[in-house]
Scaffold this motif. Structure first.
Motif, short mmCIF file in Angstrom:
data_model
loop_
_atom_site.label_atom_id
_atom_site.label_comp_id
_atom_site.label_asym_id
_atom_site.label_seq_id
_atom_site.Cartn_x
_atom_site.Cartn_y
_atom_site.Cartn_z
N UNK A 263 76.41 -33.54 -1.51
CA UNK A 263 77.55 -34.04 -0.74
C UNK A 263 78.61 -32.96 -0.56
N UNK A 264 78.64 -32.01 -1.48
CA UNK A 264 79.59 -30.89 -1.42
C UNK A 264 79.06 -29.80 -0.51
N UNK A 265 77.82 -29.37 -0.73
CA UNK A 265 77.28 -28.27 0.09
C UNK A 265 77.18 -28.65 1.55
N UNK A 266 76.84 -29.91 1.82
CA UNK A 266 76.52 -30.33 3.19
C UNK A 266 77.69 -30.96 3.93
N UNK A 267 78.88 -30.91 3.36
CA UNK A 267 80.06 -31.45 4.04
C UNK A 267 80.39 -30.54 5.23
N UNK A 268 80.25 -31.03 6.46
CA UNK A 268 80.48 -30.16 7.63
C UNK A 268 81.87 -29.53 7.65
N UNK A 269 82.85 -30.24 7.09
CA UNK A 269 84.21 -29.72 7.13
C UNK A 269 84.46 -28.68 6.04
N UNK A 270 83.59 -28.62 5.06
CA UNK A 270 83.60 -27.51 4.11
C UNK A 270 82.80 -26.34 4.69
N UNK A 271 81.66 -26.66 5.28
CA UNK A 271 80.82 -25.62 5.89
C UNK A 271 81.63 -24.83 6.91
N UNK A 272 82.41 -25.50 7.72
CA UNK A 272 83.14 -24.84 8.79
C UNK A 272 84.20 -23.86 8.28
N UNK A 273 84.62 -24.01 7.02
CA UNK A 273 85.65 -23.13 6.48
C UNK A 273 85.16 -21.69 6.33
N UNK A 274 83.85 -21.52 6.18
CA UNK A 274 83.31 -20.17 6.11
C UNK A 274 83.29 -19.55 7.51
N UNK A 275 83.48 -18.24 7.61
CA UNK A 275 83.44 -17.59 8.91
C UNK A 275 82.01 -17.34 9.38
N UNK A 276 81.81 -17.40 10.69
CA UNK A 276 80.55 -17.00 11.30
C UNK A 276 79.34 -17.66 10.63
#
Length: 432
Positions: free
Chosen positions: A288-301
């Protein structure tokens, strides 16, 4: 630990009729406990089984047709060890994004009474690790009334969410069971070409989410001259090891957990499992942490690279079924495709050979009847085959069809052109 040590038969006595039982997955199915539970079939009725993504050595013993009154199989991702049985009707799949399943456990939508897990040996402070499978195991254990564990010499000790103290375990069985090893897929010539096309579009400093198989390995092999890549993925495989060991993946430009490789599960060879053991620059997190799209988007590129069973001329992606037959699950494809599309400088890819091993086109005028759409046409940016890259972002349906036909196998292009002309009319015909 001795006060909790039991034989497998003693440990599974804690399972009662009507219980819901979660079985840990990835390459760490607790096979000894699963067999012991199955051996009690005559005493049990209506035990609901939850299983997620997993690679088993053999068919799950509890799936046998004669045991269907004892065990009600509910798959959260149709794995190889239950696929044949579900196709025969001896169980069902529950459609869900992998990243949302922990929430279904935690809010009681899918209640968990018992968790069967496969843990590492404890460290000096009594902490064990889920090793290669934090994904659903973390949330299932959090919610379970009873935790039954294999304490396994073969399980690596990984950090992050994948840690549990022995005091939380209700019964333990000591085993020395090698984890399933998944051979590293050697890319074919077709897969190598696809990998090169994708690698050319990946900039230095990108954060990778990459799947399993020949094409992902081809992409990784083609990235050997890149710099400062990061890893934030659902599944970690042997393919990333050369990039980690050479320093190409150094995680230095990530926003989320810089300096650390992040995954939710791992599957590969013993070399990968040994690499993971007590390594603090690699953490395993709740899916649930790794796959949270709004966490994923925080990384660049963010570069999200996934595969498909088939794609239609509008860009709809089927990745979990062959027609009506469910063969896998949604997994994290949608989560990473969405998160990647929102990331600053992010790109998303669906990578497929143009044809199946039987020579059937993977790009079709219409999806096969019954096929499930895992990633909608609204989400897709790039479809890549050995014939090139179809750039779909911002294109209308007719333009998408033209781009997809250009990367389809030459033998089916004329047929696809006729279908596109009939469907989109002049809008398609005027595009050259």
């Amino acid at each position: 630990m001795n006060f909790k040590l039991k034989t497998p038969a003693e440990a599974v006595r804690l399972i009662s009729s009507g219980d819901s039982v979660y079985i840990q997955g990835s390459t760490s199915i607790p096979e000894v406990l699963v067999q012991a539970m199955t051996d009690r079939a005559a005493e049990l009725r209506g035990v609901k089984i939850y299983s997620g993504f997993a690679v088993g050595r053999a068919d799950a013993p509890y799936c046998r047709p004669e045991l269907r009154d004892s065990f009600l199989v509910n798959s959260l991702f149709v794995a190889n060890n239950i696929r044949r049985h579900l196709a025969a009707g001896d169980g069902q799949s529950i459609p869900a994004f992998l990243g949302e399943i922990p929430g279904l456990f935690r809010d009681g939508t899918l209640p968990v009474d018992v968790a069967l897990v496969n843990l590492s040996r404890p460290d000096a402070e009594g902490y064990c690790s889920y090793g290669v499978s934090a994904d659903l195991a973390v949330s299932a254990v959090d919610c379970a009334r009873i935790v039954i564990a294999q304490i396994n010499r073969a399980m690596p000790f990984s950090y992050g969410d994948a840690v549990i103290h022995l005091s939380e375990v209700d019964a333990a069985v000591e085993v020395d069971e090698p984890l399933v090893e998944v051979p590293t897929a050697t890319p074919t010539e077709t897969e190598t070409r696809i990998g090169r096309y994708i690698a050319e579009l990946i900039p230095d400093g990108a954060t990778l989410q990459i799947g399993v198989g020949g094409i992902p390995n081809a992409v990784l092999a083609a990235l050997k001259d890149h710099k400062h890549l990061g890893l934030h993925t659902e599944a970690m495989t042997d393919g990333v090891l050369p990039l980690l060991e050479s320093g190409v993946i150094d995680n230095s430009l990530k926003t989320v957990m810089p300096g650390v490789s992040v995954a939710s599960l791992a599957l590969g060879s013993r070399r990968l499992y040994d690499y993971m053991d007590y390594r603090k620059d690699l953490v395993m997190k709740d899916v649930a942490w790794t796959n949270d799209p709004f966490r994923i988007r925080q990384n660049p590129r963010v570069m999200a690279i996934n595969s498909a069973v088939e794609v239609d001329l509008t860009g709809q992606v089927c990745a979990d079924s062959v027609g009506q037959r469910i063969i896998s699950g949604v997994g994290g494809q949608h989560d990473f495709m969405y998160g990647g599309s929102l990331s600053e400088g992010g790109k998303t890819f669906i990578a497929i050979p143009s044809t199946t091993p039987r020579g059937e086109s993977k790009i079709k005028a219409l999806l096969t009847p019954g096929a499930g759409v895992v990633t909608t046409r609204h989400m897709v940016q790039h479809i890549v085959t050995e014939y090139g890259v179809a750039h779909l972002r911002g294109k209308n349906l007719a333009e998408r069809a033209r781009a997809l036909i250009a990367v389809a196998h030459p033998a089916v292009r004329e047929e696809l052109e006729r279908a596109a002309a009939e469907r989109f009319g002049h809008s398609f015909l005027r595009i050259k």
